[in-house]
Design a protein around this motif. Structure first.
Motif, PDB file in Angstrom:
ATOM      1  N   LEU A 283      85.866  84.824  75.263  1.00 38.14           N
ATOM      2  CA  LEU A 283      87.736  84.808  73.932  1.00 38.14           C
ATOM      3  C   LEU A 283      87.811  86.187  73.717  1.00 38.14           C
ATOM      4  O   LEU A 283      86.596  87.088  74.729  1.00 38.14           O
ATOM      5  CB  LEU A 283      86.499  83.864  72.961  1.00 38.14           C
ATOM      6  N   TYR A 284      88.581  86.874  74.017  1.00 32.78           N
ATOM      7  CA  TYR A 284      89.420  88.172  74.241  1.00 32.78           C
ATOM      8  C   TYR A 284      90.464  88.545  72.873  1.00 32.78           C
ATOM      9  O   TYR A 284      91.231  87.394  72.262  1.00 32.78           O
ATOM     10  CB  TYR A 284      89.531  88.100  74.960  1.00 32.78           C
ATOM     11  N   ASP A 285      90.044  89.474  72.520  1.00 31.28           N
ATOM     12  CA  ASP A 285      91.059  90.461  71.103  1.00 31.28           C
ATOM     13  C   ASP A 285      91.185  89.408  70.416  1.00 31.28           C
ATOM     14  O   ASP A 285      91.891  88.609  69.346  1.00 31.28           O
ATOM     15  CB  ASP A 285      92.524  90.181  72.212  1.00 31.28           C
ATOM     16  N   ILE A 286      90.215  89.153  69.777  1.00 31.28           N
ATOM     17  CA  ILE A 286      90.059  88.411  68.191  1.00 31.28           C
ATOM     18  C   ILE A 286      90.298  88.937  67.377  1.00 31.28           C
ATOM     19  O   ILE A 286      89.704  90.392  67.558  1.00 31.28           O
ATOM     20  CB  ILE A 286      88.864  87.086  68.224  1.00 31.28           C
ATOM     21  N   PHE A 287      91.710  89.457  66.959  1.00 32.80           N
ATOM     22  CA  PHE A 287      91.917  89.631  65.690  1.00 32.80           C
ATOM     23  C   PHE A 287      92.243  89.041  63.777  1.00 32.80           C
ATOM     24  O   PHE A 287      92.934  88.323  64.219  1.00 32.80           O
ATOM     25  CB  PHE A 287      93.240  90.212  66.275  1.00 32.80           C
ATOM     26  N   SER A 288      91.971  89.323  62.684  1.00 34.21           N
ATOM     27  CA  SER A 288      92.396  89.441  61.176  1.00 34.21           C
ATOM     28  C   SER A 288      93.578  89.805  61.315  1.00 34.21           C
ATOM     29  O   SER A 288      93.028  91.107  61.319  1.00 34.21           O
ATOM     30  CB  SER A 288      90.879  88.510  61.061  1.00 34.21           C
ATOM     31  N   ALA A 289      93.994  89.830  61.422  1.00 32.51           N
ATOM     32  CA  ALA A 289      95.526  90.477  60.515  1.00 32.51           C
ATOM     33  C   ALA A 289      95.414  89.965  59.080  1.00 32.51           C
ATOM     34  O   ALA A 289      95.304  90.649  57.509  1.00 32.51           O
ATOM     35  CB  ALA A 289      97.286  89.090  60.095  1.00 32.51           C
ATOM     36  N   VAL A 290      94.153  88.886  58.515  1.00 35.90           N
ATOM     37  CA  VAL A 290      93.565  89.043  56.463  1.00 35.90           C
ATOM     38  C   VAL A 290      92.548  89.386  56.785  1.00 35.90           C
ATOM     39  O   VAL A 290      91.662  88.165  56.822  1.00 35.90           O
ATOM     40  CB  VAL A 290      94.640  88.393  55.849  1.00 35.90           C
ATOM     41  N   PRO A 291      91.859  90.689  57.084  1.00 38.73           N
ATOM     42  CA  PRO A 291      90.408  90.512  57.259  1.00 38.73           C
ATOM     43  C   PRO A 291      89.706  89.573  55.912  1.00 38.73           C
ATOM     44  O   PRO A 291      89.516  89.659  55.337  1.00 38.73           O
ATOM     45  CB  PRO A 291      90.095  91.456  57.539  1.00 38.73           C
ATOM     46  N   ARG A 292      88.346  89.189  56.560  1.00 37.86           N
ATOM     47  CA  ARG A 292      87.120  88.879  55.765  1.00 37.86           C
ATOM     48  C   ARG A 292      87.831  87.569  54.018  1.00 37.86           C
ATOM     49  O   ARG A 292      86.716  87.976  53.057  1.00 37.86           O
ATOM     50  CB  ARG A 292      86.997  89.771  55.109  1.00 37.86           C
ATOM     51  N   GLN A 293      88.697  87.051  55.730  1.00 38.29           N
ATOM     52  CA  GLN A 293      88.969  85.765  54.451  1.00 38.29           C
ATOM     53  C   GLN A 293      88.327  84.462  55.679  1.00 38.29           C
ATOM     54  O   GLN A 293      88.446  83.044  55.437  1.00 38.29           O
ATOM     55  CB  GLN A 293      91.068  85.828  54.552  1.00 38.29           C
ATOM     56  N   GLY A 294      87.578  84.987  56.491  1.00 42.19           N
ATOM     57  CA  GLY A 294      87.231  83.734  57.573  1.00 42.19           C
ATOM     58  C   GLY A 294      88.472  83.185  58.309  1.00 42.19           C
ATOM     59  O   GLY A 294      88.453  82.034  58.993  1.00 42.19           O
ATOM     60  N   HIS A 295      89.652  83.871  58.580  1.00 39.71           N
ATOM     61  CA  HIS A 295      90.593  83.505  59.105  1.00 39.71           C
ATOM     62  C   HIS A 295      90.071  83.846  61.217  1.00 39.71           C
ATOM     63  O   HIS A 295      90.006  83.348  61.726  1.00 39.71           O
ATOM     64  CB  HIS A 295      90.976  84.440  59.272  1.00 39.71           C
TER      65      HIS A 295
END
Length: 248
Positions: free
Chosen positions: A180-192
């Motif tokens: 798994l690479y480059d995991i980014f959340s555009a809306v942090p700390r929401q479990g996405h």
């Protein structure tokens, strides 16, 4: 003894991060991509060759100078010579960007909990580059690398019902192991991010993956806890050594 899965993850990670611009210098794999990811623009000291260390470093320095890139060596538990880290430290080279590789030994079959949008190399590099604040040159280099990697990258976005980006990530299935690479959340700390990763692992299992690995900053406790909840465990740590004052 270093676990066999850790070594398997290291080899798979080297394949996944290979840029078009790389060469071998006396057993050291040098990578010269102008992208943002340090793993694609560093030295991997895979084997101990015949050259004295200072001469080998001088040859590498010339190659990085010609490419307009800072010289950096990625130091892992397998780097050669075995005392390379101590030798570079004695030269006054600094330590940068320690990262932990985490592994999942048994990938269980599971239905994907969410629907993902597949992205081609250019679209994915543009999205993640924007989230990172990357330059246009770095984004183009990222797209070039993942489009031409020896193993196939698959990039995805997790969107809300209105099409707005919630998270994005990539996976590389290499035989029976997935990275798994480059995991980014555009809306942090929401479990996405966790939902995205679970969906990627479910998809990877349908493609033959039975084990998994990922890389996370050694100081990123939040992400490490997330991956631990998913069953990932620490495998090994690597860092970069460079004569530069800063390594960006």
């Amino acid at each position: 003894m270093i676990d066999a899965l850790a070594l398997r993850a290291e080899h798979a990670g080297l394949d996944a991060s290979a840029p078009p611009q790389q060469a071998d210098i006396d057993g050291w794999l040098i990578r010269l991509s102008p992208g943002k990811a340090k793993r694609s623009r560093c030295i991997n000291a895979l084997r101990q060759g015949s050259l004295p260390l200072d001469e080998l470093l001088a040859r590498c320095q010339r190659a990085y100078d010609a490419a307009g890139l800072p010289l950096a060596v990625r130091v892992t538990p397998w780097s050669q010579p075995a005392d390379l880290d101590a030798l570079l430290a004695a030269k006054g080279w600094g330590v940068f960007d320690a990262a932990d590789v985490m592994v999942l030994d048994a990938l269980a079959p599971a239905p994907s909990p969410i629907s993902l949008q597949a992205l081609d190399a250019g679209a994915y590099a543009s999205i993640v580059g924007t989230l990172r604040g990357s330059s246009a040159t770095a984004i183009a280099a990222h797209a070039e690398r993942i489009a031409n990697a020896p193993v196939t990258y698959q990039g995805f976005a997790l969107n809300d019902a209105g099409g707005a980006l919630l998270a994005c990530g990539q996976m590389v299935v290499d035989g029976d192991i997935v990275g798994l690479y480059d995991i980014f959340s555009a809306v942090p700390r929401q479990g996405h991010g966790e939902r995205l990763c679970q969906a990627l692992l479910a998809l990877a299992h349908t493609q033959g993956a039975r084990q998994a690995y990922l890389q996370v900053g050694s100081d990123n406790a939040v992400a490490q806890r997330l991956y631990a909840r998913m069953g990932f465990v620490f495998a090994y740590r690597y860092h970069y050594r460079s004569p530069e004052k800063q390594l960006v």
